[in-house]
Design a protein around this motif. Sequence first.
Motif, short mmCIF file in Angstrom:
data_model
loop_
_atom_site.label_atom_id
_atom_site.label_comp_id
_atom_site.label_asym_id
_atom_site.label_seq_id
_atom_site.Cartn_x
_atom_site.Cartn_y
_atom_site.Cartn_z
N LYS A 288 -41.44 -10.88 -27.76
CA LYS A 288 -41.29 -9.49 -27.34
C LYS A 288 -42.44 -8.60 -27.82
O LYS A 288 -42.45 -7.40 -27.56
CB LYS A 288 -39.96 -8.93 -27.85
CG LYS A 288 -38.74 -9.64 -27.27
CD LYS A 288 -37.45 -9.07 -27.82
CE LYS A 288 -36.24 -9.78 -27.22
NZ LYS A 288 -36.10 -9.53 -25.79
N LEU A 289 -43.42 -9.17 -28.51
CA LEU A 289 -44.51 -8.38 -29.08
C LEU A 289 -45.70 -8.33 -28.13
O LEU A 289 -46.08 -9.35 -27.55
CB LEU A 289 -44.95 -8.98 -30.42
CG LEU A 289 -43.86 -9.22 -31.46
CD1 LEU A 289 -44.48 -9.74 -32.75
CD2 LEU A 289 -43.06 -7.95 -31.72
N PRO A 290 -46.32 -7.16 -27.98
CA PRO A 290 -47.50 -7.07 -27.11
C PRO A 290 -48.68 -7.84 -27.70
O PRO A 290 -48.92 -7.79 -28.91
CB PRO A 290 -47.79 -5.57 -27.04
CG PRO A 290 -47.12 -4.98 -28.24
CD PRO A 290 -45.94 -5.85 -28.53
N ARG A 291 -49.43 -8.53 -26.85
CA ARG A 291 -50.61 -9.29 -27.28
C ARG A 291 -51.80 -8.34 -27.30
O ARG A 291 -52.61 -8.30 -26.35
CB ARG A 291 -50.83 -10.47 -26.36
CG ARG A 291 -49.65 -11.45 -26.30
CD ARG A 291 -49.98 -12.70 -25.50
NE ARG A 291 -50.44 -12.39 -24.16
CZ ARG A 291 -49.65 -12.18 -23.12
NH1 ARG A 291 -48.32 -12.22 -23.27
NH2 ARG A 291 -50.15 -11.92 -21.91
N LEU A 292 -51.91 -7.59 -28.36
CA LEU A 292 -52.89 -6.51 -28.43
C LEU A 292 -54.32 -7.02 -28.33
O LEU A 292 -55.20 -6.32 -27.79
CB LEU A 292 -52.70 -5.73 -29.72
CG LEU A 292 -51.32 -5.05 -29.86
CD1 LEU A 292 -51.13 -4.50 -31.26
CD2 LEU A 292 -51.14 -3.95 -28.83
N GLU A 293 -54.58 -8.22 -28.83
CA GLU A 293 -55.94 -8.77 -28.79
C GLU A 293 -56.41 -9.04 -27.36
O GLU A 293 -57.60 -9.23 -27.13
CB GLU A 293 -56.02 -10.05 -29.60
CG GLU A 293 -56.04 -9.85 -31.11
CD GLU A 293 -54.66 -9.60 -31.69
OE1 GLU A 293 -54.57 -9.29 -32.89
OE2 GLU A 293 -53.66 -9.69 -30.93
N ASP A 294 -55.48 -9.05 -26.39
CA ASP A 294 -55.85 -9.32 -25.00
C ASP A 294 -56.14 -8.04 -24.21
O ASP A 294 -56.51 -8.11 -23.04
CB ASP A 294 -54.72 -10.09 -24.30
CG ASP A 294 -54.58 -11.50 -24.83
OD1 ASP A 294 -55.54 -12.01 -25.44
OD2 ASP A 294 -53.50 -12.11 -24.66
N ILE A 295 -55.98 -6.89 -24.85
CA ILE A 295 -56.22 -5.63 -24.14
C ILE A 295 -57.72 -5.36 -24.08
O ILE A 295 -58.42 -5.44 -25.09
CB ILE A 295 -55.50 -4.46 -24.84
CG1 ILE A 295 -53.97 -4.67 -24.75
CG2 ILE A 295 -55.89 -3.13 -24.21
CD1 ILE A 295 -53.16 -3.62 -25.49
N GLU A 296 -58.21 -5.05 -22.89
CA GLU A 296 -59.63 -4.78 -22.72
C GLU A 296 -59.89 -3.44 -22.03
O GLU A 296 -61.03 -3.12 -21.70
CB GLU A 296 -60.29 -5.91 -21.91
CG GLU A 296 -59.67 -6.16 -20.54
CD GLU A 296 -60.26 -7.36 -19.83
OE1 GLU A 296 -60.99 -8.12 -20.49
OE2 GLU A 296 -60.00 -7.53 -18.63
N THR A 297 -58.84 -2.64 -21.82
CA THR A 297 -58.98 -1.35 -21.16
C THR A 297 -58.99 -0.22 -22.20
O THR A 297 -58.41 -0.37 -23.29
CB THR A 297 -57.82 -1.10 -20.18
OG1 THR A 297 -56.58 -1.37 -20.85
CG2 THR A 297 -57.93 -1.99 -18.98
N PRO A 298 -59.63 0.90 -21.91
CA PRO A 298 -59.57 2.05 -22.82
C PRO A 298 -58.13 2.42 -23.14
O PRO A 298 -57.27 2.47 -22.24
CB PRO A 298 -60.27 3.15 -22.02
CG PRO A 298 -61.23 2.41 -21.14
CD PRO A 298 -60.51 1.16 -20.74
N THR A 299 -57.86 2.67 -24.42
CA THR A 299 -56.48 2.87 -24.88
C THR A 299 -56.41 4.03 -25.85
O THR A 299 -57.18 4.09 -26.82
CB THR A 299 -55.95 1.60 -25.57
OG1 THR A 299 -56.02 0.49 -24.65
CG2 THR A 299 -54.53 1.78 -26.04
N TRP A 300 -55.48 4.94 -25.61
CA TRP A 300 -55.19 6.05 -26.52
C TRP A 300 -53.87 5.74 -27.22
O TRP A 300 -52.85 5.52 -26.58
CB TRP A 300 -55.08 7.36 -25.73
CG TRP A 300 -54.81 8.58 -26.57
CD1 TRP A 300 -53.66 8.90 -27.24
CD2 TRP A 300 -55.72 9.66 -26.84
NE1 TRP A 300 -53.80 10.10 -27.89
CE2 TRP A 300 -55.05 10.58 -27.67
CE3 TRP A 300 -57.03 9.92 -26.45
CZ2 TRP A 300 -55.64 11.77 -28.12
CZ3 TRP A 300 -57.64 11.10 -26.89
CH2 TRP A 300 -56.95 12.01 -27.71
N ILE A 301 -53.89 5.73 -28.56
CA ILE A 301 -52.69 5.51 -29.36
C ILE A 301 -52.34 6.83 -30.05
O ILE A 301 -53.17 7.41 -30.75
CB ILE A 301 -52.94 4.41 -30.41
CG1 ILE A 301 -53.24 3.08 -29.72
CG2 ILE A 301 -51.73 4.28 -31.34
CD1 ILE A 301 -53.81 2.04 -30.66
#
Length: 632
Positions: A288-301
């Motif tokens: 259920k955890l997001p695979r954050l290392e696979d994100i390649e788009t601009p992201t605002w947290i």
Amino acid sequence: MSELLSTAESSVVVPDTRFDIGPVRYPKLFARNTVPIRMSDGVMLSADILRPGDADGATDEPLPAIVNFTPYNKMFNRHGMRANSTLRRLAGRVRASDRSRMTARDVLRTPAGGVLEPFAINRTAVARGYVGLMVDVRGTGSSTGAWDFFSPREQQDYVEVLRWVREQPWCNGDLAVTGLSYGAIAALHSAAQRPAGLRAVFAVEAGEDPPRELGLTGGVPTPGLLLWILGVDGGKWFPAWPGLLREGLAGEFLRERLTKRSGWARRAVRLAFNDHPDAYLNQMWAEKLPRLEDIETPTWIHGGWHDVYNRSNFRMYDRIPVPGGPKQVLVDDSYHLTPGAGFGDPGNPQAIDELQCAFFDRWVKGIDNGIDRYGPITVRRQGDGRWIQRDRYPDAAGAVRRLYLTGDRTGTAPHAAVDAGLSPRADEVETRLPVPGGRVSAASNNSAVMSMGVTLLLGRAHGNDERRSEATAVTFTSEPFEGGLTLTGPMNLHLHAVADGTDAFWSVTVCDVHPDGTSVALTRGALLSSHRYTEEETSYRVGGELLFPIHPLTADTIEPVIPGEPFDLDIEINPTEARLRTGHRLRIAVSRTSFPRHMIPRWKKREITGQAILIDPEHPAYLSFQAVVSAD
């Protein structure tokens, strides 16, 4: 002083910069609600779609789409947004505090900061040339199927919905995902799958590891987990019947509701009363955890120091392999229901709906508005309310420090069960400090965290003064600081302890003690002793000093407690950025529970019969942290 930034002329973008989002392009908005989207396994997801236009109707121009996934029944969001303008106007009339800490007035001002827009469909952005969608995840709201939050099947739904959106004539193929809390986590899941056309993510109050942070905090269940599951499960019985009837789906929906059950309410009850496999982190939770290392788009947290996911913000930022600029993290002194409180006011960031629009303008539409030079790390410092920007966290100027727990009475906490000291030098005298039983007062910052900020409305003692809850705690208080001290980053509380039973639970609150005695909570941590095994490869150290111990919380890493035999444990304390002024003191309050934040199951309570902190020169107990010392 704020500025309006519309081009790339300035190289300095301060926290209160106003980014140019342009005028309203479309004077009218057109909604089509309860639109069915069929998934590959036959389940029907229900979407609300908001398109811009004019007196002649919705525009035929294909536009970028902003998609928000929710389990909270989009129909409620849709009806709630009817009051948005009124709430925003009334909230703006409430006088703000100095924001050295969040108060009841700041909670009431929250709607003025524009947060309701990105929580539902951001009308500010839609009126400037986007299509907004809100989608009930399967098994919730007006969607069919069985709800299983963040399951692999639900994650696949996100991609299938985004593919469907790109195929619609009103979409130009460019996508953004957003959301608050659940929707923010869903947005990160979506981005991790790298769907075609996804250009940007705006995640408000997301969690890197929700089971660890909210479900099983410190290794014990959170009462809020059961209440949350019951709330989501109950919301599915209030669908948008007119839309379902219009689409000829009412019969299918009713059959699905009567035959497809999530089972999560039953599982949550078992977690509360039994030694169940899901009471430990396991493969089911990991999926259920997001695979954050696979994100390649601009992201605002976007997060808050007192959010239920406070632990996550900088860990998510560090794990996402996108450079600073396209990647941003902003952490306010706020709670889960109060993001954006004060935004839009002088000296504060732009209203959150406008910030989101500006971020999407930059990365979805390609408009060079300068927001990529914001931050990339922006935090509101607790203690003085100042906005700080830098390119790394913790502060590079922070030096590692230790303060040792001592048995010396300080006279600063006559209200506490035990008044003890916090010193730069280890105690040379052996002392046993029993941690008393009894329920901690609900008038505490932990209650404010679990109520998502609402209990601040009950007064200062319900979030900004811990003295009531310290009545059943052992407190360790430092001498007054002769100069200003800024805490930065996570902390570690190393204890040498003993238990009468076969386990012990520790709830820790770090406080800023004012000269008048007020004890203001800054951050917190918790740990069940049997979960004290520390995973070295993932823990955070600086110069060999352990500052953020990671505990697997799995069944196979349990370390039994032997009654009467001393043991050591390290308790992770969530990150903070806090200024302690001259004359203020630092306090660590340690108790055996922190209801309503933690709920120790009945079967586990039978194993916890007594516990004590041992002050032993051979095995010193101490707080490790990073700090910057400077004159006030």
